[in-house]
Design a protein around this motif. Structure first.
Motif, PDB file in Angstrom:
ATOM      1  N   GLN A   6     -14.951  -2.008  14.931  1.00 18.22           N
ATOM      2  CA  GLN A   6     -15.135  -3.098  13.932  1.00 18.22           C
ATOM      3  C   GLN A   6     -16.382  -3.852  13.929  1.00 18.22           C
ATOM      4  OE1 GLN A   6     -11.365  -5.325  14.963  1.00 18.22           O
ATOM      5  NE2 GLN A   6     -10.561  -4.385  13.083  1.00 18.22           N
ATOM      6  N   GLU A  43      -1.397   3.277  15.943  1.00 17.53           N
ATOM      7  CA  GLU A  43      -1.032   3.394  14.399  1.00 17.53           C
ATOM      8  C   GLU A  43       0.500   4.468  14.378  1.00 17.53           C
ATOM      9  OE1 GLU A  43      -2.049   1.997  11.824  1.00 17.53           O
ATOM     10  OE2 GLU A  43      -3.927   1.305  12.124  1.00 17.53           O
ATOM     11  N   MET A  75       0.895  -1.304   0.015  1.00 14.35           N
ATOM     12  CA  MET A  75       0.117  -0.131  -0.130  1.00 14.35           C
ATOM     13  C   MET A  75       0.943   1.304  -0.035  1.00 14.35           C
ATOM     14  SD  MET A  75      -2.612   1.061   2.514  1.00 14.35           S
ATOM     15  CE  MET A  75      -3.704  -0.542   2.714  1.00 14.35           C
ATOM     16  N   LEU A  89     -11.189  -0.754   2.516  1.00 12.79           N
ATOM     17  CA  LEU A  89     -12.089  -0.535   3.274  1.00 12.79           C
ATOM     18  C   LEU A  89     -12.515  -1.765   4.091  1.00 12.79           C
ATOM     19  CD1 LEU A  89     -15.089   1.032   3.717  1.00 12.79           C
ATOM     20  CD2 LEU A  89     -15.733  -0.127   1.589  1.00 12.79           C
ATOM     21  N   TYR A  90     -12.607  -2.721   3.728  1.00  9.04           N
ATOM     22  CA  TYR A  90     -12.812  -3.945   4.480  1.00  9.04           C
ATOM     23  C   TYR A  90     -11.851  -5.235   3.993  1.00  9.04           C
ATOM     24  CZ  TYR A  90     -17.234  -1.876   4.664  1.00  9.04           C
ATOM     25  OH  TYR A  90     -18.215  -0.861   4.999  1.00  9.04           O
ATOM     26  N   GLY A  91     -11.806  -6.262   5.125  1.00  8.66           N
ATOM     27  CA  GLY A  91     -11.066  -7.296   4.578  1.00  8.66           C
ATOM     28  C   GLY A  91     -11.842  -8.426   4.795  1.00  8.66           C
ATOM     29  N   LEU A 136     -14.723  -5.555   9.031  1.00 11.57           N
ATOM     30  CA  LEU A 136     -15.198  -4.167   8.568  1.00 11.57           C
ATOM     31  C   LEU A 136     -15.164  -3.074   9.691  1.00 11.57           C
ATOM     32  CD1 LEU A 136     -17.322  -6.587   7.226  1.00 11.57           C
ATOM     33  CD2 LEU A 136     -18.734  -4.696   6.575  1.00 11.57           C
ATOM     34  N   GLY A 137     -14.613  -1.895   9.017  1.00 14.14           N
ATOM     35  CA  GLY A 137     -14.489  -0.685   9.994  1.00 14.14           C
ATOM     36  C   GLY A 137     -15.620  -0.130   9.995  1.00 14.14           C
ATOM     37  N   ARG A 158       5.415   4.644   8.276  1.00 16.07           N
ATOM     38  CA  ARG A 158       5.161   3.288   8.196  1.00 16.07           C
ATOM     39  C   ARG A 158       6.058   2.753   6.793  1.00 16.07           C
ATOM     40  NH1 ARG A 158      -0.701   0.566   8.393  1.00 16.07           N
ATOM     41  NH2 ARG A 158      -0.051  -1.004   6.955  1.00 16.07           N
ATOM     42  N   ILE A 180     -11.173  10.199   9.381  1.00 14.82           N
ATOM     43  CA  ILE A 180     -11.778   9.086  10.390  1.00 14.82           C
ATOM     44  C   ILE A 180     -10.961   7.873   9.525  1.00 14.82           C
ATOM     45  CG2 ILE A 180     -13.499  10.247  11.549  1.00 14.82           C
ATOM     46  CD1 ILE A 180     -15.391   8.923   9.525  1.00 14.82           C
ATOM     47  N   PHE A 181     -10.305   7.983   8.481  1.00 19.46           N
ATOM     48  CA  PHE A 181      -9.919   6.782   8.101  1.00 19.46           C
ATOM     49  C   PHE A 181      -9.075   5.778   8.904  1.00 19.46           C
ATOM     50  CE2 PHE A 181      -6.836   4.421   5.360  1.00 19.46           C
ATOM     51  CZ  PHE A 181      -7.652   3.565   4.520  1.00 19.46           C
ATOM     52  N   ARG A 182      -8.058   6.490   9.372  1.00 18.57           N
ATOM     53  CA  ARG A 182      -6.994   5.673  10.130  1.00 18.57           C
ATOM     54  C   ARG A 182      -6.953   6.527  11.374  1.00 18.57           C
ATOM     55  NH1 ARG A 182      -3.810   1.976   8.739  1.00 18.57           N
ATOM     56  NH2 ARG A 182      -3.855   2.423   6.605  1.00 18.57           N
ATOM     57  N   THR A 183      -7.367   5.867  12.509  1.00 18.51           N
ATOM     58  CA  THR A 183      -7.333   6.448  13.943  1.00 18.51           C
ATOM     59  C   THR A 183      -6.741   5.532  14.888  1.00 18.51           C
ATOM     60  OG1 THR A 183      -9.584   5.837  14.065  1.00 18.51           O
ATOM     61  CG2 THR A 183      -9.319   8.265  13.489  1.00 18.51           C
ATOM     62  N   ARG A 199     -14.830   3.564   8.826  1.00 15.47           N
ATOM     63  CA  ARG A 199     -14.338   3.730   7.245  1.00 15.47           C
ATOM     64  C   ARG A 199     -15.551   3.609   6.556  1.00 15.47           C
ATOM     65  NH1 ARG A 199      -8.404   0.462   6.515  1.00 15.47           N
ATOM     66  NH2 ARG A 199      -7.459   1.926   8.177  1.00 15.47           N
ATOM     67  N   ARG A 218      -5.284   0.678  18.226  1.00 15.35           N
ATOM     68  CA  ARG A 218      -4.064   0.230  17.427  1.00 15.35           C
ATOM     69  C   ARG A 218      -3.216   1.856  17.699  1.00 15.35           C
ATOM     70  NH1 ARG A 218      -5.642  -3.024  11.940  1.00 15.35           N
ATOM     71  NH2 ARG A 218      -6.939  -4.606  13.241  1.00 15.35           N
TER      72      ARG A 218
HETATM   73  P1  ATP Z   1      -4.457  -1.171   6.985  1.00 16.77           P
HETATM   74  O1  ATP Z   1      -3.795  -1.911   6.092  1.00 16.77           O
HETATM   75  O2  ATP Z   1      -5.381   0.030   6.641  1.00 16.77           O
HETATM   76  O3  ATP Z   1      -3.816  -0.751   8.434  1.00 16.77           O
HETATM   77  P2  ATP Z   1      -5.422  -3.507   8.150  1.00 16.77           P
HETATM   78  O4  ATP Z   1      -5.285  -4.543   6.948  1.00 16.77           O
HETATM   79  O5  ATP Z   1      -4.488  -3.425   9.043  1.00 16.77           O
HETATM   80  O6  ATP Z   1      -5.607  -2.021   7.725  1.00 16.77           O
HETATM   81  P3  ATP Z   1      -7.337  -5.162   9.331  1.00 16.77           P
HETATM   82  O7  ATP Z   1      -6.574  -5.668  10.494  1.00 16.77           O
HETATM   83  O8  ATP Z   1      -7.832  -6.231   8.325  1.00 16.77           O
HETATM   84  O9  ATP Z   1      -6.864  -3.562   8.889  1.00 16.77           O
HETATM   85  O10 ATP Z   1      -8.542  -4.498   9.974  1.00 16.77           O
HETATM   86  C1  ATP Z   1      -9.946  -4.824   9.575  1.00 16.77           C
HETATM   87  C2  ATP Z   1     -10.747  -3.533   9.195  1.00 16.77           C
HETATM   88  O11 ATP Z   1     -10.769  -2.709  10.405  1.00 16.77           O
HETATM   89  C3  ATP Z   1     -10.063  -2.534   8.255  1.00 16.77           C
HETATM   90  O12 ATP Z   1     -10.450  -3.057   6.771  1.00 16.77           O
HETATM   91  C4  ATP Z   1     -10.662  -1.087   8.418  1.00 16.77           C
HETATM   92  O13 ATP Z   1     -11.844  -1.195   7.977  1.00 16.77           O
HETATM   93  C5  ATP Z   1     -10.694  -1.284  10.038  1.00 16.77           C
HETATM   94  N1  ATP Z   1      -9.513  -0.412  10.482  1.00 16.77           N
HETATM   95  C6  ATP Z   1      -8.236  -1.205  10.929  1.00 16.77           C
HETATM   96  N2  ATP Z   1      -7.407  -0.317  11.213  1.00 16.77           N
HETATM   97  C7  ATP Z   1      -8.129   0.752  11.330  1.00 16.77           C
HETATM   98  C8  ATP Z   1      -7.755   2.055  11.861  1.00 16.77           C
HETATM   99  N3  ATP Z   1      -6.580   2.349  12.295  1.00 16.77           N
HETATM  100  N4  ATP Z   1      -8.797   3.221  11.919  1.00 16.77           N
HETATM  101  C9  ATP Z   1     -10.011   2.805  11.514  1.00 16.77           C
HETATM  102  N5  ATP Z   1     -10.458   1.688  10.780  1.00 16.77           N
HETATM  103  C10 ATP Z   1      -9.611   0.522  11.055  1.00 16.77           C
END
Ligand code: ATP
Length: 448
Positions: free
Chosen positions: A205, A190, A1, A273-275, A315-316, A105, A197-200, A319, A188
């Motif tokens: 979840q 981070e 990424m 968005l999701y995994g 799912l977040g 990162r 609010i994308f990455r906090t 997000r 987390r």
């Molecule tokens: P990224 O690669 O963006 O750090 P991730 O692959 O570590 O994400 P997962 O561990 O698969 O994320 O977490 C599942 C879901 O939780 C993500 O798809 C996202 O929707 C949400 N999520 C994960 N980390 C965060 C964050 N720091 N802030 C907001 N939402 C999050």
């Protein structure tokens, strides 16, 4: 990424400003200068967020007969994180720019032709060696601040579904395939939070662990991908902005035979968005080994005993909210100016409707509007807004901006025949309906 550059996109600025202006989302503890990347959901934001969670719970738990919900404690026995591998392996590679000393990162940095990282802040290419940085937030439980009292804020909700697997099995006697679902906060630390609010560091979840027999994993994976698609459509996510990325083996966890990242074209770029992951029997096997408790399932039909395999849709909530807001934000050029509206699905809209008197200075209209508003409320259709400030045009605009699908206006004809005008947010078309039929009118549009 790739690196998530701090967004300067116009659309993003507009969404952030609307969210603050209209009470959806604002900086947390702002009166003290805020706390980096902490956001509070205001009166309308909490409605949107709750509606997202309600829709998910309804679709994946209530409408199914093979799903069991839980709400586990955020603080878990630290042995959980030893067994899950988080204590050892839940880390990102952290590098520091030798020039401006910002930390990043490593996997999110762009590289030049010679494969050297480029600093997104100052453009220089000299970095410290990568150090593994564990993302789990630590605290102490009880009055002593020593190693034996360390606990971790959970970095995902998922592990509780494995740790509680035995309890759900013995209390509910589910038959495979079945799932355990949970919505809750995760934390987390981070390295580079950002993009609103994308990455906090604190987020919510919505996760499912779906337990299956090993030989069905491919079909089950396809099925869950399909279910996620259906749910995303039902909440109104813009399908043209959704992409499915097959994570290559080299980037997958060693125990996962297939992982798909569901990506969304956010205003600042295409991001996860999701995994959706097939995790084999890794988690239950690890917990069986660490706890000494059996995680086996007994199949009464075949007489077989085995550790179930698992498919995990993860799912977040925030997000989802951001993807919804960027899907819904619309600007429409009118003759004199531009109208902004949120094209929110009625199930997600903070207010399902608003009630106005045509003129705020006519007590008979205001009183009638209040009476109609109370009647709708007592019919348990909520939340509904009441607004008698400014002129009616301004009120329509305000409701458009917060995504209220219908506005009911009480005018002089209402006093004669009990009808009101109903204005549609997207088309701005108006028609008359009987005020008594408003609760039915709204209920018919709602899907849950
Ligand atoms: P990224 O690669 O963006 O750090 P991730 O692959 O570590 O994400 P997962 O561990 O698969 O994320 O977490 C599942 C879901 O939780 C993500 O798809 C996202 O929707 C949400 N999520 C994960 N980390 C965060 C964050 N720091 N802030 C907001 N939402 C999050």
């Amino acid at each position: 990424m790739k690196n998530e550059k701090k967004s300067e996109s116009d659309l993003m600025e507009k969404i952030i400003s609307l969210c603050k202006r209209r009470g959806f989302i604002f900086a947390g503890s702002e009166i003290y200068g805020g706390l980096a990347n902490a956001w509070d959901f205001g009166p309308l934001g909490v409605e949107l967020k709750n509606n997202i969670k309600k829709s998910w719970w309804n679709y994946f738990v209530h409408q199914r007969s093979d799903m069991y919900g839980i709400d586990a404690a955020i603080l878990m026995n630290p042995k959980t994180w030893e067994a899950s591998g988080h204590l050892k392996g839940f880390s990102d590679a952290l590098v520091e720019c030798k020039n401006c000393h910002e930390r990043f990162r490593a996997d999110m940095l762009e590289k030049d032709k010679e494969e050297k990282y480029i600093c997104p802040s100052c453009g220089k290419k000299e970095f410290t060696d990568a150090k593994q940085f564990n993302l789990m937030l630590k605290t102490f439980l009880g009055p002593a601040e020593d190693e034996s009292h360390v606990v971790y804020f959970r970095p995902e909700t998922a592990q509780a579904m494995f740790v509680d697997f035995k309890q759900v099995m013995s209390s509910m006697s589910p038959k495979i395939p079945f799932g355990i679902a949970q919505i809750g906060k995760s934390f987390r630390n981070e390295i580079t939070p950002g993009n609103f609010i994308f990455r906090t560091r604190e987020f919510e979840q919505m996760e499912i662990e779906y337990f299956i027999s090993k030989n069905s994993w491919q079909d089950q994976f396809e099925y869950w991908l399909g279910e996620l698609k259906k749910w995303m459509k039902s909440i109104g996510l813009d399908e043209s902005k959704i992409f499915y990325y097959e994570v290559p083996e080299s980037d997958r966890a060693h125990y996962s035979k297939r992982t798909v990242d569901i990506e969304f074209e956010f205003p600042f770029g295409r991001k996860e968005l999701y995994g959706l992951a097939y995790r084999g029997d890794f988690d239950l096997s690890s917990h069986q080994k660490s706890s000494g408790q059996s995680m086996e399932y007994f199949d009464e039909k075949t007489g077989e005993k085995f550790i179930p395999h698992v498919i995990e849709p993860s799912l977040g909530v925030e997000r989802t909210a951001l993807a919804i807001l960027s899907s819904a934000y619309k600007e429409e050029k009118l003759e004199k100016d531009t109208r902004v509206y949120l094209d929110l699905n009625i199930n997600l809209a903070p207010y399902k409707a608003a009630v106005f008197p045509l003129m705020a200075n006519k007590p008979e209209l205001v009183n009638k509007a209040k009476e109609i508003y109370s009647k709708i409320k007592s019919a348990k259709v909520a939340p509904i807004a009441f607004d008698d400030s400014g002129n009616v045009g301004k009120r329509y605009r305000r409701q458009d901006e917060i995504g209220t699908p219908y506005c009911f206006t009480v005018d002089f004809q209402t006093l004669e025949d009990g009808t009101v005008t109903v204005r549609d947010r997207n088309t701005m078309k108006q028609e008359r309906i009987a005020s008594d039929s408003i609760p039915d009118f709204i209920n018919q549009k709602m899907e849950f």
